[in-house]
Design an enzyme around this catalytic site. Sequence first.
Site, PDB file in Angstrom:
ATOM      1  N   ALA A  50       0.857  -1.176   0.000  1.00  0.00           N
ATOM      2  CA  ALA A  50       0.000   0.000   0.000  1.00  0.00           C
ATOM      3  C   ALA A  50       0.897   1.231   0.000  1.00  0.00           C
ATOM      4  CB  ALA A  50      -0.888  -0.026   1.234  1.00  0.00           C
TER       5      ALA A  50
ATOM      6  N   GLY B 219       0.415  -5.153   0.563  1.00  0.00           N
ATOM      7  CA  GLY B 219      -0.695  -5.112  -0.390  1.00  0.00           C
ATOM      8  C   GLY B 219      -0.296  -5.661  -1.759  1.00  0.00           C
TER       9      GLY B 219
ATOM     10  N   GLU C 193      -0.633  -9.241  -1.488  1.00  0.00           N
ATOM     11  CA  GLU C 193      -2.067  -9.537  -1.350  1.00  0.00           C
ATOM     12  C   GLU C 193      -2.761  -9.497  -2.715  1.00  0.00           C
ATOM     13  OE1 GLU C 193      -2.475  -6.569   1.880  1.00  0.00           O
ATOM     14  OE2 GLU C 193      -3.473  -8.183   2.990  1.00  0.00           O
TER      15      GLU C 193
ATOM     16  N   GLU D 251       3.842  -5.766   7.047  1.00  0.00           N
ATOM     17  CA  GLU D 251       3.010  -4.756   7.720  1.00  0.00           C
ATOM     18  C   GLU D 251       3.322  -4.623   9.198  1.00  0.00           C
ATOM     19  OE1 GLU D 251       2.015  -6.759   5.358  1.00  0.00           O
ATOM     20  OE2 GLU D 251       0.537  -5.789   4.062  1.00  0.00           O
TER      21      GLU D 251
HETATM   22  N1  3HC Z   1       4.549   3.451   0.348  1.00  0.00           N
HETATM   23  C1  3HC Z   1       5.040   4.671   0.049  1.00  0.00           C
HETATM   24  N2  3HC Z   1       6.322   4.911  -0.202  1.00  0.00           N
HETATM   25  C2  3HC Z   1       7.159   3.860  -0.171  1.00  0.00           C
HETATM   26  C3  3HC Z   1       6.718   2.562   0.128  1.00  0.00           C
HETATM   27  C4  3HC Z   1       5.344   2.370   0.385  1.00  0.00           C
HETATM   28  N3  3HC Z   1       4.834   1.168   0.650  1.00  0.00           N
HETATM   29  N4  3HC Z   1       7.776   1.729   0.093  1.00  0.00           N
HETATM   30  C5  3HC Z   1       8.836   2.477  -0.229  1.00  0.00           C
HETATM   31  N5  3HC Z   1       8.474   3.762  -0.385  1.00  0.00           N
HETATM   32  C6  3HC Z   1       9.328   4.888  -0.776  1.00  0.00           C
HETATM   33  C7  3HC Z   1      10.371   5.201   0.288  1.00  0.00           C
HETATM   34  O1  3HC Z   1       9.867   6.088   1.247  1.00  0.00           O
HETATM   35  C8  3HC Z   1      11.479   5.811  -0.540  1.00  0.00           C
HETATM   36  O2  3HC Z   1      11.105   7.136  -0.803  1.00  0.00           O
HETATM   37  P1  3HC Z   1      12.222   8.271  -0.908  1.00  0.00           P
HETATM   38  O3  3HC Z   1      13.129   7.859  -2.030  1.00  0.00           O
HETATM   39  O4  3HC Z   1      11.441   9.494  -1.166  1.00  0.00           O
HETATM   40  O5  3HC Z   1      12.916   8.265   0.431  1.00  0.00           O
HETATM   41  C9  3HC Z   1      11.404   5.046  -1.853  1.00  0.00           C
HETATM   42  O6  3HC Z   1      10.092   4.464  -1.880  1.00  0.00           O
HETATM   43  C10 3HC Z   1      12.428   3.945  -2.009  1.00  0.00           C
HETATM   44  O7  3HC Z   1      12.358   3.112  -0.850  1.00  0.00           O
HETATM   45  P2  3HC Z   1      13.670   2.523  -0.171  1.00  0.00           P
HETATM   46  O8  3HC Z   1      14.667   3.591   0.010  1.00  0.00           O
HETATM   47  O9  3HC Z   1      13.215   1.769   1.016  1.00  0.00           O
HETATM   48  O10 3HC Z   1      14.176   1.557  -1.344  1.00  0.00           O
HETATM   49  P3  3HC Z   1      14.841   0.131  -1.252  1.00  0.00           P
HETATM   50  O11 3HC Z   1      15.120  -0.257  -2.654  1.00  0.00           O
HETATM   51  O12 3HC Z   1      15.928   0.120  -0.244  1.00  0.00           O
HETATM   52  O13 3HC Z   1      13.701  -0.853  -0.675  1.00  0.00           O
HETATM   53  C11 3HC Z   1      11.528  -1.809  -0.494  1.00  0.00           C
HETATM   54  C12 3HC Z   1      12.565  -1.121  -1.414  1.00  0.00           C
HETATM   55  C13 3HC Z   1      12.037  -3.193  -0.071  1.00  0.00           C
HETATM   56  C14 3HC Z   1      10.259  -1.961  -1.296  1.00  0.00           C
HETATM   57  C15 3HC Z   1      11.315  -0.954   0.770  1.00  0.00           C
HETATM   58  O14 3HC Z   1      11.027   0.370   0.363  1.00  0.00           O
HETATM   59  C16 3HC Z   1      10.187  -1.394   1.656  1.00  0.00           C
HETATM   60  O15 3HC Z   1      10.358  -2.298   2.438  1.00  0.00           O
HETATM   61  N6  3HC Z   1       9.022  -0.730   1.551  1.00  0.00           N
HETATM   62  C17 3HC Z   1       7.911  -0.943   2.432  1.00  0.00           C
HETATM   63  C18 3HC Z   1       7.168  -2.189   2.114  1.00  0.00           C
HETATM   64  C19 3HC Z   1       5.982  -2.324   3.029  1.00  0.00           C
HETATM   65  O16 3HC Z   1       6.035  -2.104   4.216  1.00  0.00           O
HETATM   66  N7  3HC Z   1       4.844  -2.709   2.426  1.00  0.00           N
HETATM   67  C20 3HC Z   1       3.648  -2.877   3.170  1.00  0.00           C
HETATM   68  C21 3HC Z   1       2.900  -1.593   3.178  1.00  0.00           C
HETATM   69  S1  3HC Z   1       1.463  -1.651   4.173  1.00  0.00           S
HETATM   70  C22 3HC Z   1       0.353  -2.478   3.271  1.00  0.00           C
HETATM   71  O17 3HC Z   1       0.639  -2.942   2.200  1.00  0.00           O
HETATM   72  C23 3HC Z   1      -1.002  -2.578   3.881  1.00  0.00           C
HETATM   73  C24 3HC Z   1      -1.862  -3.571   3.178  1.00  0.00           C
HETATM   74  O18 3HC Z   1      -1.849  -4.777   3.861  1.00  0.00           O
HETATM   75  C25 3HC Z   1      -3.300  -3.108   3.065  1.00  0.00           C
END
Ligand code: 3HC
Length: 693
Positions: free
Chosen positions: A66, A105, A108, A128
Site C-alpha cells: 500500500a 498489499g 495480497e 506490515e
Molecule cells: N509506500 C510509500 N512509499 C514507499 C513505500 C510504500 N509502501 N515503500 C517504499 N516507499 C518509498 C520510500 O519512502 C522511498 O522514498 P524516498 O526515495 O522518497 O525516500 C522510496 O520508496 C524507495 O524506498 P527505499 O529507500 O526503502 O528503497 P529500497 O530499494 O531500499 O527498498 C523496499 C525497497 C524493499 C520496497 C522498501 O522500500 C520497503 O520495504 N518498503 C515498504 C514495504 C511495506 O512495508 N509494504 C507494506 C505496506 S502496508 C500495506 O501494504 C497494507 C496492506 O496490507 C493493506
Amino acid sequence: MTAINSVTDLSKDGDIAVITLNSPPVNALSAGVRDGLKGAFDAAIKDPSVKAIVLICEGKTFIAGADISEFGKPPKGASLFEVEDTIESAPKPVVAAIHGTALGGGLEVALCAHYRIAVPSAKCGLPEVNIGILPGAGGTQRLPRIVGVEEALAMVTSGKHVNAKQCLASGLIDELAPEGELRTAALAFARKIVSEARPLRKVRDQNEKVEAARGHPEIFAEFRKAHARQFRGFNAPENNIRAIEAAVNLPFDEGLKEERRLFIELFTGPQAAAQRYVFFAERQVWKLPDIPDDTAQLPVRKVGIIGAGTMGGGIAMNFANVGIAVTIVEVQDAALQRGLGVIRKNYDNTAAKGRLTAADVDKRMGLIKGSLELESLGDCDLIIEAVFERMEIKKEVFAKLDRIAKQGAILASNTSYLNIDEIATATKRPDAVIGMHFFSPANVMRLLEVVRGEKTSKPVIATAMAIAKKIGKIGVLVGVCPGFVGNRMLAQRQREAQKLVMEGAMPWDVDRVLYDFGFPMGPFAMSDLAGLDIGWVKENSRGETIRDVLCEMDRRGQKTGAGYYDYDEKRNRKPSPVTEKIISEFRARAGITARKIEDGEILERCIYPMINEGAKILEEGKAIRASDIDIVWINGYGWPVYEGGPMYYGDAVGLGKVLDRMQSWHKSMGDVFKPAALLEKLVAEGKGFKDLK
Ligand code: 3HC
Ligand code: NAI
C-alpha cells in the site's frame, strides 16, 4: 497499447492481455495505481479476444505494498478490495509476474491472481507488522491457505522477505522465470494455462492447510510463548496472530471481517502512527541538505582498523562481511591475537546457528589481516581508529597516520566523546578527518553516528555515509559536541537515574520503569552488563560514588557475579541487599531522607531532560532534524520503536508538559534542568518538533 491512466498500460500479445504498472519508485498501491488496475482489469475482462491476463510491473520492483504516505488521509479512488475482487473473480486466468519485491498489499494483490510466476531474485513478504499493522487486504486469510499456518505465522509476525526459491517450495509461487525474462516467461505460462484449460484457482477456496490446524490451539499458544520476548510491548504481532487464528477457525468471508476489525484496531492506534513515522524517518537520515546525492565519493576497497579491542574487532567484521579487505593494527601481538580470536569465535557462533557456512567463515577470516605495524595501513582507503579513549593517544595516532596514510585516504575516529576537530589538528589534512562512531557490539548494532568536523570535506562525508549503507548500518550525520547526539542525551538520563537513587528510588525501581516503557533494560542492569569498571581506575578510587564502592568491593558487574544487582550462575539478577545498604549509607552521609518516588516521576525525570537536550542539539545544529535524533535512539539505545523516539515522544506527550516539568525542576533543582530556548519557542508558538523545517 492503451494507457489506462498515467501509471497503467494495457496491451495485448496475441490473446493474452498484459497490464503493466509503472509508478516509481516502488509501484506502491496509490489511488492512481488502484484506479489503473481496476480500469485495466475491467477492460481486459470485457474484451472477448482476451484469453488470459498477465499483471507485471516496470521499474525495480513488483508492487511493494500500500502507499504508506496515503495512510491517515481521506480515501480516494477504487478501494483495494474492489481491485482484488475484480482480479480474483475474473472469468479468465490471471497471472501475477513478480520481480523485485511483492510486499504487503502487493503480495495480497498477487494472492488474488490465479497463478504466480517470479524471477529467482524476487522476494515475497507481508511486512506490515513493521509499521505496526497487519496485512489488511486478505493477506492473513489467503497466505496460510497456501504456505500453512506455521509459515504464515512466521511471515506475518516477522515481516521477513522470503526468496523465490523458498516461495516455489511452499507453493506461494507456481513457476520460476529465467532472470531478466519475466515478461516472456509469464506470457508462455499464461498460454500454457489456457491450452491446458487449467482451472481458475482461487486461494480463498483452498482450505486443506487451514483445516489441518483447526482444533490445535496449541500451535498458537506455543508460537506466542516462543516469541514473547521479541513481541514484548508491540501490539501488532498479537493482532497478526489472531488474524491467522481467524483464518483457521472461521469461513473465509468471516475471517476477512475479523482481519478488518483487527486491522482497524491497529491502524487507528498510536503504535502504528509511531512506527509509520519511523519508517519514513529511517529513509530521511540519508538526505543531507548541503551534500547533494551526486557528490563525488572516494573508492573504498581496503580498510585499516587501529586497535583490536572491544570495538576494533566488531568494526572489522562489518567490512569483511561485505567482502572488503581489512587490516587490523595492534601494539602487542597478544592483544592482536586475542582480538582476532574473538572475531573467529563470533563467526563460529554464527555458523553453529546455521546462519553462515564454514566456507563463509573462512572467506571472511581470509579478508581480515593482523599487523603490528601502522605502516601496513599505507595503502588503505579508509582507516578507522579505535584505540583507548584518551586525547593524547588519539592525537599521537593521527599524527603518525598523517605521515603514513596515502593521499585521499579517509581518517576516521571511533571516539565516543572526544572532539573530532581537536583530533584533526594532529594532521595536516583536517578535511580528511571524520568521526565514525559505532555502537557496541559493533558487528551487531545498526547505528553509526557519522561525525562531521568543522573542516571535514563533503566527499569524505558522502563516502562515510555511503559506506555506512554498504555495511548495513543506518548512518546518521551529527556534529561535534561532547558525546555527539546519542551519548550526550544518554548522559542526561544517567545523571537523573543516579540522582533518583540518592533521593529514594532503588536501582531496580528505575530499571523496572524504563523496562516497562519498552527499553531492553534499565541503566543499572546495563551498567552491570557492560562492567561497572569501564573508566574506573582502582588506584584513584576513593569511594566517592556508589559505583566506586561497588568496584572497590569487586562488585564490577555481571562478570564478577555482582554489581548493582546480585547474579546467580545463570546470570539471573536479583535486587541486592548489599547495594541497598551502600545506598542507605550514602544518603545518610549526604543528610538525605529517602522519599517515595512514583513510577511516573521516575519516567519523566529520566526522559524529559533527554528531550530538552535533544532540543539543544537541534538549536546548535548538531543534528539535521528531530527525526534523526529519534533514529539514533531507536537504533543505538533500544528506544522502543512503537514510542517513535524521544523527540516524537515529546510531541506526543505535549511539549507544554515537558517544558512545565523542566521549569519546575529548574527552580527546585538547578541549572541542569534549564529549558532549551527551542523548547520554549516551540511551546510559545504552539508547535512541536514535527513542525520544524
Ligand atoms: N509506500 C510509500 N512509499 C514507499 C513505500 C510504500 N509502501 N515503500 C517504499 N516507499 C518509498 C520510500 O519512502 C522511498 O522514498 P524516498 O526515495 O522518497 O525516500 C522510496 O520508496 C524507495 O524506498 P527505499 O529507500 O526503502 O528503497 P529500497 O530499494 O531500499 O527498498 C523496499 C525497497 C524493499 C520496497 C522498501 O522500500 C520497503 O520495504 N518498503 C515498504 C514495504 C511495506 O512495508 N509494504 C507494506 C505496506 S502496508 C500495506 O501494504 C497494507 C496492506 O496490507 C493493506
Ligand atoms: P579497548 O580497550 O577494548 O580496545 C582498545 C585497543 O586499542 C586495545 O586492544 C589496545 O591494545 C589498542 N591500542 C591502544 N593504543 C594503540 C595504538 N597506539 N595502536 C594500536 N592499538 C592500540 O577499547 P574499546 O572499548 O574498543 O574502545 C575503543 C574506542 O572506541 C574508544 O575511543 C572508545 O571510546 C570507543 N567506543 C567504545 C565503545 C564501547 O562500548 N566499548 C562504544 C563506542 C565507541
